[in-house]
Design a protein around this motif. Structure first.
Motif, mmCIF file in Angstrom:
data_model
loop_
_atom_site.group_PDB
_atom_site.id
_atom_site.type_symbol
_atom_site.label_atom_id
_atom_site.label_comp_id
_atom_site.label_asym_id
_atom_site.label_seq_id
_atom_site.Cartn_x
_atom_site.Cartn_y
_atom_site.Cartn_z
ATOM 1 N N VAL A 60 -18.631 -31.127 -1.339
ATOM 2 C CA VAL A 60 -17.459 -31.230 -0.798
ATOM 3 C C VAL A 60 -16.549 -32.245 -2.615
ATOM 4 O O VAL A 60 -15.478 -31.929 -3.160
ATOM 5 N N ILE A 61 -16.872 -32.896 -2.771
ATOM 6 C CA ILE A 61 -17.566 -34.188 -3.947
ATOM 7 C C ILE A 61 -18.409 -34.985 -4.452
ATOM 8 O O ILE A 61 -18.685 -35.529 -3.420
ATOM 9 N N PRO A 62 -19.560 -33.840 -4.811
ATOM 10 C CA PRO A 62 -20.328 -34.794 -5.596
ATOM 11 C C PRO A 62 -19.984 -36.033 -6.905
ATOM 12 O O PRO A 62 -19.096 -36.032 -6.778
ATOM 13 N N PRO A 63 -20.907 -36.687 -6.527
ATOM 14 C CA PRO A 63 -21.030 -37.850 -7.573
ATOM 15 C C PRO A 63 -20.187 -37.867 -8.879
ATOM 16 O O PRO A 63 -19.273 -38.353 -9.146
ATOM 17 N N TYR A 64 -20.316 -36.922 -9.459
ATOM 18 C CA TYR A 64 -19.702 -36.172 -10.835
ATOM 19 C C TYR A 64 -18.632 -35.660 -10.925
ATOM 20 O O TYR A 64 -18.247 -34.888 -11.738
ATOM 21 N N SER A 76 -19.562 -24.702 -10.169
ATOM 22 C CA SER A 76 -20.157 -26.004 -11.403
ATOM 23 C C SER A 76 -21.245 -26.186 -11.188
ATOM 24 O O SER A 76 -21.875 -26.304 -12.613
ATOM 25 N N GLY A 77 -22.012 -26.136 -10.472
ATOM 26 C CA GLY A 77 -23.799 -26.179 -10.124
ATOM 27 C C GLY A 77 -23.918 -28.096 -9.913
ATOM 28 O O GLY A 77 -24.849 -29.082 -10.382
ATOM 29 N N THR A 78 -22.624 -28.982 -10.344
ATOM 30 C CA THR A 78 -23.114 -29.994 -9.783
ATOM 31 C C THR A 78 -24.007 -30.781 -8.330
ATOM 32 O O THR A 78 -22.776 -29.628 -7.674
ATOM 33 N N ARG A 79 -24.350 -31.516 -8.307
ATOM 34 C CA ARG A 79 -25.017 -31.534 -6.808
ATOM 35 C C ARG A 79 -25.022 -32.701 -6.204
ATOM 36 O O ARG A 79 -24.901 -34.093 -8.023
ATOM 37 N N PHE A 80 -25.612 -33.567 -5.406
ATOM 38 C CA PHE A 80 -25.867 -34.298 -5.409
ATOM 39 C C PHE A 80 -26.767 -35.536 -6.048
ATOM 40 O O PHE A 80 -26.295 -36.662 -6.507
#
Length: 186
Positions: free
Chosen positions: A62-66, A118-122
């Motif tokens: 839901v809210i990734p670090p980046y 987007s492809g952003t992950r933990f």
């Protein structure tokens, strides 16, 4: 206790911040902020997003670090923050927080969709892929990078964004004819 705090140590105390000017909440157009305003708004949004993810136990899906490196997430979280500020304003109707929570459920689904796209992950990130339309130049292949220190990256991101915005402002003001006040054709 103020209307913006619940007394918990991990919740931001917006009323205790001496650098905040009391003004009504307003939408933020990230494209039009000055360098100084950009820095302040990014720092404030980051503080609120950190509070939000801890308060509601939100996962990286839901809210990734980046999140800050993805405009689609930044705009959504900024709108959600504004909605929260308005819903918890002391002059607001008593049912406004319920409306915020209803809208928050919808926003969480949109955030999940954008995080997936987007492809952003933990633990890793890459720039959001863009669809290339016919006639456009192909984009560079976006490499994934490991997320080592999120807070360090956020500070670097803010500094880079503020520097780029300041350069744009300086270039604009340098293009103004000081005698006429008009932008010079160069």
């Amino acid at each position: 206790m103020t209307s913006h705090t619940s007394g918990f140590d991990d919740e931001p105390d917006y009323d205790a911040r001496p650098d905040l000017v009391a003004e009504p909440p307003h939408p933020i157009n990230w494209n039009l902020l000055t360098a100084a305003d950009l820095e302040q708004e990014l720092l404030e949004l980051n503080r609120w997003v950190d509070w939000l993810r801890h308060t509601y136990g939100l996962p990286a899906s839901v809210i990734p670090p980046y999140w800050h490196r993805h405009p689609e997430l930044l705009w959504e979280l900024s709108a959600l923050h504004l909605h929260w500020l308005c819903a918890y304003d002391p002059d607001q109707n008593g049912s406004a927080p319920l409306g915020w929570h209803r809208d928050f459920a919808d926003a969480r689904q949109r955030l999940r969709d954008w995080v997936t796209a987007s492809g952003t992950r933990f633990d890793r990130d890459r720039p959001t892929r863009q669809t290339i339309w016919p006639g456009e130049e192909p984009a560079e292949h976006a490499e994934e990078t490991a997320i080592i220190d999120r807070d360090e990256d956020f500070v670097e991101f803010v500094l880079d964004q503020v520097e780029a915005r300041q350069k744009a402002e300086d270039a604009f003001y340098a293009s103004i004819d000081h005698d006429t006040g008009e932008v010079r054709d160069e």
